[in-house]
Design a protein around this motif. Structure first.
Motif, PDB file in Angstrom:
ATOM      1  N   GLY A 302       0.792  -1.483   0.065  1.00  0.00           N
ATOM      2  CA  GLY A 302       0.006  -0.065   0.013  1.00  0.00           C
ATOM      3  C   GLY A 302       0.828   1.183   0.075  1.00  0.00           C
ATOM      4  O   GLY A 302       2.171   1.234  -0.531  1.00  0.00           O
ATOM      5  N   ASN A 303       0.105   2.322   0.175  1.00  0.00           N
ATOM      6  CA  ASN A 303       0.831   3.590   0.142  1.00  0.00           C
ATOM      7  C   ASN A 303       1.319   4.135   1.573  1.00  0.00           C
ATOM      8  O   ASN A 303       0.340   4.415   2.310  1.00  0.00           O
ATOM      9  CB  ASN A 303       0.001   4.703  -0.388  1.00  0.00           C
ATOM     10  N   PRO A 304       2.638   4.196   1.925  1.00  0.00           N
ATOM     11  CA  PRO A 304       2.760   4.575   3.322  1.00  0.00           C
ATOM     12  C   PRO A 304       2.571   6.077   3.597  1.00  0.00           C
ATOM     13  O   PRO A 304       2.358   6.318   4.891  1.00  0.00           O
ATOM     14  CB  PRO A 304       4.421   4.552   3.384  1.00  0.00           C
ATOM     15  N   LEU A 305       2.192   6.904   2.585  1.00  0.00           N
ATOM     16  CA  LEU A 305       1.874   8.149   3.008  1.00  0.00           C
ATOM     17  C   LEU A 305       0.382   8.222   3.881  1.00  0.00           C
ATOM     18  O   LEU A 305       0.373   9.012   4.906  1.00  0.00           O
ATOM     19  CB  LEU A 305       1.628   9.105   1.847  1.00  0.00           C
ATOM     20  N   LEU A 306      -0.307   7.187   3.569  1.00  0.00           N
ATOM     21  CA  LEU A 306      -1.845   7.196   4.404  1.00  0.00           C
ATOM     22  C   LEU A 306      -1.441   6.700   5.536  1.00  0.00           C
ATOM     23  O   LEU A 306      -2.078   7.152   6.421  1.00  0.00           O
ATOM     24  CB  LEU A 306      -2.609   6.098   3.359  1.00  0.00           C
ATOM     25  N   SER A 307      -0.445   5.796   5.985  1.00  0.00           N
ATOM     26  CA  SER A 307      -0.323   5.203   7.200  1.00  0.00           C
ATOM     27  C   SER A 307       0.281   6.696   8.108  1.00  0.00           C
ATOM     28  O   SER A 307      -0.190   6.804   9.192  1.00  0.00           O
ATOM     29  CB  SER A 307       0.650   4.203   7.157  1.00  0.00           C
ATOM     30  N   ALA A 308       1.124   7.422   7.339  1.00  0.00           N
ATOM     31  CA  ALA A 308       1.674   8.513   8.308  1.00  0.00           C
ATOM     32  C   ALA A 308       0.710   9.579   8.445  1.00  0.00           C
ATOM     33  O   ALA A 308       0.936  10.247   9.200  1.00  0.00           O
ATOM     34  CB  ALA A 308       2.989   8.952   6.976  1.00  0.00           C
ATOM     35  N   MET A 309      -0.369   9.428   7.702  1.00  0.00           N
ATOM     36  CA  MET A 309      -1.490  10.610   7.825  1.00  0.00           C
ATOM     37  C   MET A 309      -2.498   9.910   8.921  1.00  0.00           C
ATOM     38  O   MET A 309      -3.408  10.634   9.486  1.00  0.00           O
ATOM     39  CB  MET A 309      -2.073  10.837   6.771  1.00  0.00           C
ATOM     40  N   GLY A 310      -2.201   8.721   9.630  1.00  0.00           N
ATOM     41  CA  GLY A 310      -3.078   8.166  10.597  1.00  0.00           C
ATOM     42  C   GLY A 310      -4.145   7.377   9.880  1.00  0.00           C
ATOM     43  O   GLY A 310      -5.339   7.164  10.621  1.00  0.00           O
ATOM     44  N   VAL A 311      -4.322   7.326   8.576  1.00  0.00           N
ATOM     45  CA  VAL A 311      -5.264   6.338   8.086  1.00  0.00           C
ATOM     46  C   VAL A 311      -5.027   5.046   8.107  1.00  0.00           C
ATOM     47  O   VAL A 311      -4.015   4.372   7.702  1.00  0.00           O
ATOM     48  CB  VAL A 311      -5.379   6.873   6.297  1.00  0.00           C
ATOM     49  N   GLY A 322      -3.966  -3.411   0.270  1.00  0.00           N
ATOM     50  CA  GLY A 322      -2.780  -2.951  -0.289  1.00  0.00           C
ATOM     51  C   GLY A 322      -3.392  -1.751  -1.161  1.00  0.00           C
ATOM     52  O   GLY A 322      -4.309  -0.762  -1.000  1.00  0.00           O
ATOM     53  N   ASN A 323      -2.543  -1.182  -2.102  1.00  0.00           N
ATOM     54  CA  ASN A 323      -2.779  -0.105  -3.102  1.00  0.00           C
ATOM     55  C   ASN A 323      -3.996  -0.604  -4.267  1.00  0.00           C
ATOM     56  O   ASN A 323      -3.393  -1.167  -5.073  1.00  0.00           O
ATOM     57  CB  ASN A 323      -1.446   0.182  -3.715  1.00  0.00           C
ATOM     58  N   MET A 324      -5.076  -0.248  -3.938  1.00  0.00           N
ATOM     59  CA  MET A 324      -5.977  -0.731  -4.863  1.00  0.00           C
ATOM     60  C   MET A 324      -6.563   0.579  -5.917  1.00  0.00           C
ATOM     61  O   MET A 324      -7.367   0.589  -6.556  1.00  0.00           O
ATOM     62  CB  MET A 324      -7.477  -1.013  -4.317  1.00  0.00           C
ATOM     63  N   GLU A 325      -5.719   1.532  -5.730  1.00  0.00           N
ATOM     64  CA  GLU A 325      -5.817   2.734  -6.799  1.00  0.00           C
ATOM     65  C   GLU A 325      -5.558   2.318  -8.198  1.00  0.00           C
ATOM     66  O   GLU A 325      -4.712   1.907  -8.482  1.00  0.00           O
ATOM     67  CB  GLU A 325      -5.038   3.923  -6.387  1.00  0.00           C
ATOM     68  N   GLY A 326      -6.573   2.535  -8.864  1.00  0.00           N
ATOM     69  CA  GLY A 326      -6.615   2.319 -10.492  1.00  0.00           C
ATOM     70  C   GLY A 326      -6.422   0.681 -10.730  1.00  0.00           C
ATOM     71  O   GLY A 326      -6.187   0.211 -11.776  1.00  0.00           O
TER      72      GLY A 326
END
Length: 567
Positions: A302-311, A322-326
């Protein structure tokens, strides 16, 4: 994750079993002496002598001129589409630069599309131009592989076979039967197969909706079995009409790997060295599994930026698992990752997800595989590209031990190495040269969907895809401009013929050589050691050539993502 790995193992196991079955059939196809009635009739119509023996020069000229004639035919159909009958939707003809790009794309087995299929092409154009060119480009590649292998297998002879015989047999005995059977399966799975241009339906909300239809099932068969990749619809294999079920997704994957993998068995059988064929298959498989592991782990993480934002990624639809975008939810991370790896390993270009939405390292995988251009590769040319590096490997090893290099019992000398190096160097010259040129053009910024390193990756991906004859793209990049249509079209022609023809020359030169007895210093090319050396040389040469460009794109994008920087 266990279920995902089980899927990978199952698909690769089925592919390996099919290697033997189809490999034996292609060996018979290239070595049997007789011609059936359909083939003899075709030879009479074409006015060719099936008994004529061709040197590599004659073989290459016939291949080149016949492809040029068929490209011209495809171009004319696309340019006069508006004047042709049977299109109730009255779709306009393509512009000169777009028609050139499209004709070059489908003739070279690239299938890059700077247009959306359902809105740009009529059913007549889809069949008479696109499906036709997909068939002849695949047949050309496999026929060239047959002539190439035949040349390597022969001793003290001036010919490598007859191009027209190889081409006709591949078309009639291999591609058409496989495509016919697969089309029936696809129709059963729900793909449209009709000459109607559209259908008006009423949705559950009571709204009228127009659905574009056509001969989709037959299009999809040659698209994947021929490692072509062009989409009947703009969404390509992510569209439910092109890929309605997880089963069709798996069949697409197996279809793309079918002929490139089986040619390794054919190679070993035709040169009477079965172990050599399996050594090459092992090299393909090792690189494939390595790249699959990288893209799967990247997308699954997945995208670690989302984890860093508390998501919490496990609780969001976008990041579930995981990264399901697209990506299509019906395929998930596993089948999407396998499809991404397969479509660029086999230089098909079909997509069931948007590659631009992959994580940086996930997006590096398709770019890197196209840069290497020999992880299975396209029909016919993938094996030829791997043998290119096999000859380079024995040359480097021979130089290190102070012995004249040998390959398949024949000495590798200066003339062959010149041809090999042309084939090796043309590929990065086209990719990096055209990418640099595009980056100098101010108008390029108008075609980008992203800035920063991802924007650079969009341009790099386009010319890598064109030169590698893959055809996939980072979605969002607008390539339908005169500059990109022309330069990507030229990249496709360079990538196809300036790598293929030099290796036909190698086959012709090797066919005229005498066999030399093996000595104590002979490097066996059918061992796990040589397979490892071959993979090492492929990765080192590719890394030294393309690492700076990759560092400016997906690698720096990954590092910036970890640092929390976005664009």
């Amino acid at each position: 994750m266990t279920q995902d790995i089980t899927q990978f193992v199952l698909v690769l196991a089925i592919m390996t079993g099919l290697v033997v079955v189809l490999g034996k059939w292609m060996t018979h196809l290239f070595t049997s002496p007789g011609h059936n009635i359909l083939e003899r009739g075709t030879y009479r119509i074409l006015g060719v002598d099936p008994e004529e023996r061709m040197s590599w020069k004659h073989y290459g000229v016939v291949l080149l001129l016949s492809n040029a004639a068929m490209m011209l035919l495809g171009y004319l159909i696309l340019r006069i589409q508006g004047l042709l009958p049977f299109d109730v939707l009255e779709r306009a003809a393509q512009t000169p630069d777009l028609a050139f790009n499209t004709a070059a794309s489908f003739t070279t087995n690239t299938n890059w599309q700077a247009y959306s299929g359902e809105s740009s092409l009529s059913n007549l154009s889809q069949m008479a131009a696109i499906t036709f060119l997909m068939s002849i480009s695949a047949a050309t590649g496999v026929a060239a592989a047959g002539g190439f292998i035949r040349g390597l297998s022969r001793k003290t002879t001036a010919d490598i076979g007859n191009y027209w015989v190889d081409f006709t047999r591949v078309l009639y005995r291999l591609l058409l039967p496989l495509c016919f059977v697969m089309a029936l399966v696809y129709v059963r799975q729900g793909m449209p197969q009709t000459l109607n241009a559209d259908a008006i339906v009423t949705t559950l909300e009571g709204v009228k909706q127009q659905l574009i239809l056509g001969p989709v099932a037959s299009f999809e068969t040659i698209k994947h079995i021929g490692t072509n990749g062009g989409g009947f619809y703009g969404m390509n294999a992510a569209h439910p009409f092109e890929n309605p079920t997880p089963l069709t997704n798996a069949l697409h994957i197996l279809s793309m790997l079918l002929i490139p993998s089986a040619l390794t068995y054919t190679f070993g059988a035709m040169i009477s060295r079965r172990r050599q064929g399996w050594a090459f298959f092992g090299a393909f498989l090792v690189m494939f599994v390595g790249f699959l592991a990288l893209v799967y782990s990247s997308e699954h993480g997945g995208n670690p930026l989302l984890s860093a934002m508390g998501v919490d990624q496990t609780q969001t639809a976008l990041q579930a698992g995981g990264n399901m975008e697209g990506k299509e939810l019906r395929f998930g991370i596993a089948q999407t990752s396998l499809f991404v790896t397969t479509t660029t390993a086999a230089t098909t270009g079909s997509v069931d997800s948007m590659h631009s939405s992959l994580t940086p390292l996930g997006g590096l995988v398709p770019i890197a595989q196209m840069m290497l251009n020999n992880v299975f590769g396209g029909d016919g040319v993938g094996l030829i590209n791997l043998v290119t590096y096999a000859i380079l490997t024995v040359f480097l090893v021979g130089m290190m031990i102070g012995r004249t290099p040998e390959f398949l019992g024949k000495k590798v000398e200066a003339r062959e190495m010149k041809y090999v190096m042309i084939a090796v160097l043309v590929h990065p010259f086209s990719i990096l040269g055209f990418t640099a040129l595009a980056c100098l053009m101010p108008a390029t910024l108008n075609s980008l969907a992203n800035m920063g390193p991802h924007g650079f990756s969009e341009v790099l991906y386009a010319y890598t895809s064109g030169t590698a004859n893959n055809g996939s793209a980072f979605a969002g990049f607008n390539a339908n401009t005169p500059f990109f249509n022309t330069t990507i079209g030229l990249a496709m022609l360079i990538g196809r013929f300036f790598t293929l023809l030099p290796m036909l020359a190698v086959a012709g030169v090797m066919a005229a050589k005498k066999a030399v007895p093996e000595g104590p210093g002979t490097l066996s090319t059918a061992t796990p050691l040589f397979t490892g050396l071959l993979v090492f040389v492929v990765l080192v040469v590719g890394g030294l050539t393309f690492l700076p460009a990759l560092a400016l794109g997906p690698i720096v994008e990954h590092l910036l993502m970890l640092a929390g920087t976005t664009f």
